[in-house]
Motif scaffolding. Structure first.
Motif, PDB file in Angstrom:
ATOM      1  N   ILE A 130       4.917  -0.721   3.271  1.00  0.00           N
ATOM      2  CA  ILE A 130       5.605   0.545   3.516  1.00  0.00           C
ATOM      3  C   ILE A 130       6.084   1.035   2.154  1.00  0.00           C
ATOM      4  N   VAL A 131       5.580   2.184   1.735  1.00  0.00           N
ATOM      5  CA  VAL A 131       5.925   2.762   0.440  1.00  0.00           C
ATOM      6  C   VAL A 131       6.910   3.892   0.674  1.00  0.00           C
TER       7      VAL A 131
ATOM      8  N   ARG B 275       0.612  14.798   0.251  1.00  0.00           N
ATOM      9  CA  ARG B 275       0.706  14.701   1.715  1.00  0.00           C
ATOM     10  C   ARG B 275       2.083  15.095   2.239  1.00  0.00           C
ATOM     11  N   ASP B 276       3.000  15.443   1.318  1.00  0.00           N
ATOM     12  CA  ASP B 276       4.375  15.804   1.664  1.00  0.00           C
ATOM     13  C   ASP B 276       5.064  14.689   2.458  1.00  0.00           C
ATOM     14  N   LEU B 277       4.955  13.462   1.940  1.00  0.00           N
ATOM     15  CA  LEU B 277       5.547  12.295   2.591  1.00  0.00           C
ATOM     16  C   LEU B 277       6.597  11.662   1.682  1.00  0.00           C
ATOM     17  N   ASP B 278       7.648  11.126   2.295  1.00  0.00           N
ATOM     18  CA  ASP B 278       8.575  10.312   1.523  1.00  0.00           C
ATOM     19  C   ASP B 278       8.493   8.855   1.961  1.00  0.00           C
ATOM     20  N   GLU B 279       7.665   8.592   2.979  1.00  0.00           N
ATOM     21  CA  GLU B 279       7.410   7.221   3.423  1.00  0.00           C
ATOM     22  C   GLU B 279       5.967   7.136   3.894  1.00  0.00           C
ATOM     23  N   LEU B 280       5.293   6.066   3.500  1.00  0.00           N
ATOM     24  CA  LEU B 280       3.876   5.919   3.799  1.00  0.00           C
ATOM     25  C   LEU B 280       3.595   4.480   4.187  1.00  0.00           C
ATOM     26  N   GLU B 281       2.905   4.282   5.299  1.00  0.00           N
ATOM     27  CA  GLU B 281       2.479   2.947   5.701  1.00  0.00           C
ATOM     28  C   GLU B 281       1.040   2.759   5.257  1.00  0.00           C
ATOM     29  N   ALA B 282       0.791   1.645   4.592  1.00  0.00           N
ATOM     30  CA  ALA B 282      -0.563   1.315   4.138  1.00  0.00           C
ATOM     31  C   ALA B 282      -0.770  -0.170   4.420  1.00  0.00           C
ATOM     32  N   GLY B 283      -1.431  -0.456   5.516  1.00  0.00           N
ATOM     33  CA  GLY B 283      -1.596  -1.854   5.916  1.00  0.00           C
ATOM     34  C   GLY B 283      -0.245  -2.472   6.201  1.00  0.00           C
TER      35      GLY B 283
END
Length: 92
Positions: free
Chosen positions: A52-53, A41-49
């Motif tokens: 925050i990853v 997804r070309d992400l360095d930060e991801l919110e999942a519920g």
């Protein structure tokens, strides 16, 4: 403790160490799958519920003791500090 009890304790310890290693491998596999998804997804930060990853590049500076030792051997030796400890090991 008798020898038989010590052997039983060692075998129990070995089994738990195997379980721990398997769990660590599973954790690493899960982390790798999340990292791969973030890369896709070309992400360095991801919110999942409520989580925050983050998987970001971090720059660090570390002292290169090997090069220092080669270049300044006498100075390196002057700052060595000897310590003692006890090592626990079991051989087969």
């Amino acid at each position: 403790m008798t020898k038989k009890e010590i052997i039983a304790q060692i075998e129990l310890m070995n089994e738990w160490e195997r379980v721990i290693e398997e769990a660590k491998a599973e954790v690493e596999a899960i982390k790798d799958s999340i990292k791969a998804e973030m890369a896709d997804r070309d992400l360095d930060e991801l919110e999942a519920g409520s989580y925050i990853v983050r998987y970001k590049t971090v720059a660090t500076s570390r002292f290169d003791s090997t090069s220092f030792k080669k270049t300044y051997e006498d100075l390196y030796k002057a700052f060595l500090k000897q310590s003692t400890s006890r090592r626990f090991s079991i051989s087969y």
